[in-house]
Enzyme design. Sequence first.
Site, PDB file in Angstrom:
ATOM      1  CG  ASP A  21      -3.052   8.162  -1.378  1.00  0.00           C
ATOM      2  OD1 ASP A  21      -2.690   8.824  -0.116  1.00  0.00           O
ATOM      3  OD2 ASP A  21      -2.595   7.043  -1.756  1.00  0.00           O
ATOM      4  CG  ASN A  38      -2.032  11.764   2.769  1.00  0.00           C
ATOM      5  OD1 ASN A  38      -1.614  10.880   2.014  1.00  0.00           O
ATOM      6  ND2 ASN A  38      -1.744  12.024   3.974  1.00  0.00           N
ATOM      7  CD  GLN A  83      -3.221   2.693   6.712  1.00  0.00           C
ATOM      8  OE1 GLN A  83      -3.775   3.241   7.886  1.00  0.00           O
ATOM      9  NE2 GLN A  83      -3.810   2.908   5.775  1.00  0.00           N
ATOM     10  NE  ARG A 136      -6.095   0.910  -1.637  1.00  0.00           N
ATOM     11  CZ  ARG A 136      -5.391   1.572  -0.518  1.00  0.00           C
ATOM     12  NH1 ARG A 136      -4.036   1.276  -0.469  1.00  0.00           N
ATOM     13  NH2 ARG A 136      -6.171   2.397   0.198  1.00  0.00           N
ATOM     14  NE  ARG A 145       0.130   1.504   3.463  1.00  0.00           N
ATOM     15  CZ  ARG A 145       1.052   2.360   3.598  1.00  0.00           C
ATOM     16  NH1 ARG A 145       2.393   1.962   3.878  1.00  0.00           N
ATOM     17  NH2 ARG A 145       0.840   3.517   3.780  1.00  0.00           N
ATOM     18  N   GLY A 146       0.302   2.442   0.091  1.00  0.00           N
ATOM     19  CA  GLY A 146       1.098   3.573  -0.135  1.00  0.00           C
ATOM     20  C   GLY A 146       0.975   3.937  -2.007  1.00  0.00           C
TER      21      GLY A 146
HETATM   22  O1  MRU Z   1      -4.358   3.150   2.161  1.00  0.00           O
HETATM   23  P1  MRU Z   1      -3.115   3.615   1.971  1.00  0.00           P
HETATM   24  O2  MRU Z   1      -2.339   2.830   3.187  1.00  0.00           O
HETATM   25  O3  MRU Z   1      -2.524   3.084   0.872  1.00  0.00           O
HETATM   26  O4  MRU Z   1      -2.764   4.944   2.316  1.00  0.00           O
HETATM   27  C1  MRU Z   1      -1.586   5.566   2.153  1.00  0.00           C
HETATM   28  C2  MRU Z   1      -1.386   7.021   2.506  1.00  0.00           C
HETATM   29  O5  MRU Z   1      -2.415   7.790   2.385  1.00  0.00           O
HETATM   30  C3  MRU Z   1      -0.151   7.701   2.324  1.00  0.00           C
HETATM   31  O6  MRU Z   1      -0.123   8.967   2.806  1.00  0.00           O
HETATM   32  C4  MRU Z   1       0.262   7.985   0.825  1.00  0.00           C
HETATM   33  O7  MRU Z   1      -0.103   6.909  -0.177  1.00  0.00           O
HETATM   34  C5  MRU Z   1       1.615   8.509   0.503  1.00  0.00           C
HETATM   35  S1  MRU Z   1       2.711   7.420   0.725  1.00  0.00           S
HETATM   36  C6  MRU Z   1       4.378   7.970   0.349  1.00  0.00           C
END
Ligand code: MRU
Length: 330
Positions: A222, A232, A181, A82, A48-49
Amino acid sequence: MNLKFKTLEWKNNQLILLDQRKLPAQEIYHTYQTYQEVGLAIKDMVVRGAPAIGVAAGYAMALAALKSEDLQQAATYLKSTRPTAVNLAWAVERILKLKPKNLQVILNEAKAIEAEDIEMCRLMGKWGAELIENGKTYLTHCNAGALATAGQGTALSVFYEAKRQGKTFQVISSETRPYLQGARLTCWELSKNGIHTSLITDNMVAHLMKLGKIHGVFVGSDRIAANGDVANKIGTYGVATLAKAHAIPFYAVAPTSTIDLKTPSGEQIIIEERHPEEVTHLNGIPIAPAEINVFNYSFDVTPHELLSAIITEKGVAKKPFSEKLQGWLK
Ligand code: MRU
């Protein structure tokens, strides 16, 4: 930065992913051989991320080519896994545009996406570290670290680089309900890499800001719309609003692959909604009545007015953002 784990790795024509659902209790790696498996791993948050799922999707396209699958079909499926993080669609589109579309060309591009991400992380850290002051404490929300990228992260890269430069500072990580997270991933990777970190629940941010215990906020992103609005992790908008109210600088750190000029403002960004059970259960144990109605938005949008700056690998942009963002993508 010599990190003590690998979020993803391409080896022997297979993709290896660290299973982030199991952290911090277990460090388990899985091997993937088809694009469908990688798509499922993205959907289920094994990886994820925003930047990390972009890199994983690039390799998923290589797996599709390796198995002589329909690339258009693979792309459509991967993009559906996603919807909010633009890096995923960006990486898949980049592969689709290649000519010729043979395995070697696709694999080289997937490797280039990974290599570029590593370098962008390093540069974001370099720019961001200039804003870190000795003796101060910085808040981060969610995980925008090495676990969320192919390199040393976006927001957390700022901390890694500042530490490398010998600066002394502390980090506060908000737990980031419902998926945790912040608690599970950010605390794990920062502690593993020697950065002093304290964990708080999400609802403690205002109190700590009022006490003067937070001197700046660094988060990832994101998707950054053309006007600088930042999507985000859910809760970011609240933190940004509180930072503004307490006159605390608030920075979004993201590679230019997260900028989406086709989306004029945050209003057009699709916000992923995830399964209610993420909210009603903790480790499979119910924490709410069975039939309760649930909202589980995975992201929110911080209006650009609340940002002090946007930091990318190209530098630090102050308001107004639109011209600078456009210039960076030329
Ligand atoms: O749902 P996730 O864990 O994928 O969400 C991640 C985030 O919101 C992060 O802050 C974003 O992807 C930036 S990661 C460098």
